[in-house]
Design an enzyme around this catalytic site. Structure first.
Site, short mmCIF file in Angstrom:
data_model
loop_
_atom_site.label_atom_id
_atom_site.label_comp_id
_atom_site.label_asym_id
_atom_site.label_seq_id
_atom_site.Cartn_x
_atom_site.Cartn_y
_atom_site.Cartn_z
N GLY A 278 -36.25 2.05 -7.66
CA GLY A 278 -36.35 1.21 -8.92
C GLY A 278 -35.07 0.54 -9.59
O GLY A 278 -34.35 0.10 -8.81
N SER A 279 -34.93 0.68 -10.86
CA SER A 279 -33.80 -0.09 -11.39
C SER A 279 -32.46 0.57 -10.88
O SER A 279 -31.37 -0.19 -11.20
CB SER A 279 -33.97 -0.02 -13.01
OG SER A 279 -35.34 -0.80 -13.28
#
Length: 558
Positions: A278-279
């Protein structure tokens, strides 16, 4: 570009056995005769294996004396705490041909060893006696008191043989990282397997710090239970050396009592599990754009509305619906802004920087070996967009820790290592010093003013990035299932350590207001790990007032 991309792809290895023609009739006859003998041998062996399989008897060789068995050296942590050693233990065996009454002996032995099935043991003894077998294991690595009790039975043909047994004093605490050997002393996982040759030569000292390992495991276990996660993993890495100070994967196992080798808990998620992070991957996209000169902290990117690429639409979790400076794209964790940054970076350089950070290949370092990352099938516009914010590419927690160490350290990428002895791992240049300074401040800003505020505990100048990704199961995204990760570095004024924590399928818990995203679970988890290990590592708290975000962006990042 296509050649450079392909070099990171795993290509199938095909082996072809090509035979040439015989040079003479005599040679052909010899070859046919030889092949016939080999075929007969295979048939005989196959029939024997089938006979053994049907009888349930797998012990076909006399026990080897302990002083003839392969010797394995002891394993220690960096401070000399023992992690693995070898002891002599008794094993009980029988010469079936000397047994007078198999049924009676089976009854007496099952009373000493309740874990044995009396009827099955009686059948095996009787079968071996009929075939005049000379050897059959009864109980390997038996407790000494029980082995002594077995000998008191006084049956003809019953013997004790000393064998070497591998013992792991720290038990579950180091099960995944150290690994284990099977009952025959064959290494199965962890350092035991990766560094088998070195262990056979003598004692081995690891980079692990058992104190840090204990803190990491306890914090992960507590978080796993609180958020009802199905699994958890964590790594603590020393930035300057690449030394792995702690590596934990949950669920774990007792290496002193390994019975089910294919149990899910046997997989080391820290090195052998690959996840979409993810981020956390936005860290690399931002750093690459800064380093390549394609953007600066004050560059503006359009995040006013979602981006459509083909049939896909990219949105923000908390849309700002405005133009954002590069620093704001990172602090607010804007997917839309990150895609714009990746477009400015360009496909060639984007892929190149991922390679510099070791994110496109497996890590085969000193004492550890990771799984190969799961890479995109192509490197088109959609793939570049999703990879920019950590989707469509999956790596291990160890990969993530090593890559972030390069971002916040000295700009050099070092493969993580678990063996303390020997030379330092070779480093490769990834970023300029100016990029490193900017990324340190940006990561600190994410903690002070972004999605990672709950990680800021103990005044240890933590910087970091959250990552919430939909979980991939059997090649498909599972609706509602998340893999949450957080990468932290401290102290950000002069980073010395990186911490990566991951929770697999965490749930909302009391105090999270119904949220199960990374900011509510792995961010505070990472903060608690830092608060627990910092005093052990000699990192003092730094009680300072956080500066205003605009001042940091305009001055410190200049």
């Amino acid at each position: 570009m296509s050649r450079r991309w392909r070099k990171y792809r795993r290509e199938p290895v095909v082996s072809l056995w090509q035979s040439g023609r015989s040079r003479s009739e005599r040679t052909g006859e010899r070859l046919r005769a030889g092949m016939t003998m080999i075929a007969i041998a295979f048939v005989v062996v196959g029939l024997r294996l089938g006979e053994v399989a049907l009888s349930g008897e797998t012990e076909t060789e006399m026990p080897r004396p302990a002083d003839e068995a392969p010797v394995r050296g002891e394993v220690f942590d960096r401070h000399g705490t023992m992690l693995a050693t070898t002891v002599l233990v008794p094993s009980v065996w029988v010469n079936p041909s000397d047994v007078r009454d198999p049924a009676t002996l089976a009854e007496e032995l099952s009373a000493v060893f309740p874990e044995l099935d009396q009827a099955e043991l009686a059948r095996r003894l009787a079968s071996a006696k009929r075939r005049d077998r000379q050897f059959l294991w009864i109980r390997r690595h038996a407790p000494p008191s029980r082995a002594e009790a077995a000998m008191r039975i006084g049956s003809p043909g019953l013997y004790i043989q000393e064998e070497r047994r591998r013992v792991y004093p720290q038990g579950r605490l180091t099960s995944h990282v150290v690994g284990y050997v099977n009952i025959d002393g064959v290494p199965q996982a962890g350092v035991e397997r990766v560094s088998d040759r070195s262990i056979r030569k003598g004692p081995l000292q690891l980079t692990l710090d058992i104190r840090v390992q204990n803190v990491l495991r306890n914090r992960l276990q507590a978080a796993m239970e609180r958020f009802q996660a199905v699994a958890a993993a964590g790594v603590v890495l020393e930035i300057g050396s690449g030394d792995v100070l702690a590596q934990v994967s949950l669920p774990d196992f007792d290496p002193n009592d390994v019975r089910v080798a294919d149990d899910p808990g046997m997989l080391d998620l820290g090195t052998q599990g690959v996840f979409e992070m993810g981020s956390t991957f936005k860290t690399f996209t931002i750093a690459a754009a800064l380093d390549a000169g394609r953007a600066n902290v004050n560059s503006n990117f359009d995040a006013t509305e979602p981006i459509k690429i083909g049939r896909y639409t990219i949105n923000d979790y908390h849309p700002e619906e405005r133009w954002l400076r590069l620093s704001e794209v990172f602090v607010h964790s804007s997917n839309i802004g990150m895609v714009r940054v990746a477009e400015a970076l360009g496909k060639e350089q984007h892929w190149d920087y991922l390679g510099r950070l070791g994110l496109l290949s497996d890590i085969d370092g000193s004492g550890l070996r990771t799984a190969h990352p799961r890479l995109p099938d192509a490197w088109g516009k959609v793939q570049r967009a999703t990879v920019s914010f950590g989707h469509g590419i999956a790596v291990s927690p160890m990969h993530l820790a090593a890559a972030v160490a390069a971002v916040v350290g000295d700009g050099q990428y070092r493969a993580p290592r678990l063996l303390l002895a020997g030379s330092q791992e070779h480093s490769t240049a990834a970023f300029r010093p100016s990029t490193v300074r900017q990324m340190r401040m940006l990561l600190r800003q994410v903690v002070l003013h972004g999605t990672a505020g709950l990680s800021d505990v103990g005044n240890y100048e933590i910087g970091g990035k959250t990552g919430t990704a939909q979980k991939v199961v059997d090649g498909r995204y599972r609706l509602g299932a998340r893999t949450n990760s957080f990468v932290a570095a401290f102290p950000m004024s002069a980073p010395r350590y990186v911490v990566v924590v991951l929770l697999d399928e965490p749930k909302a818990a009391p105090g999270t207001h119904g949220f199960a995203t990374a900011g509510w679970n792995v961010a505070p988890l990472a903060g608690s790990v830092v608060a627990g290990v910092a005093p052990l590592l000699g990192v003092p708290p730094v009680p300072v007032e956080p500066p205003a975000p605009d001042a940091v962006t305009q001055v410190a990042l200049r």
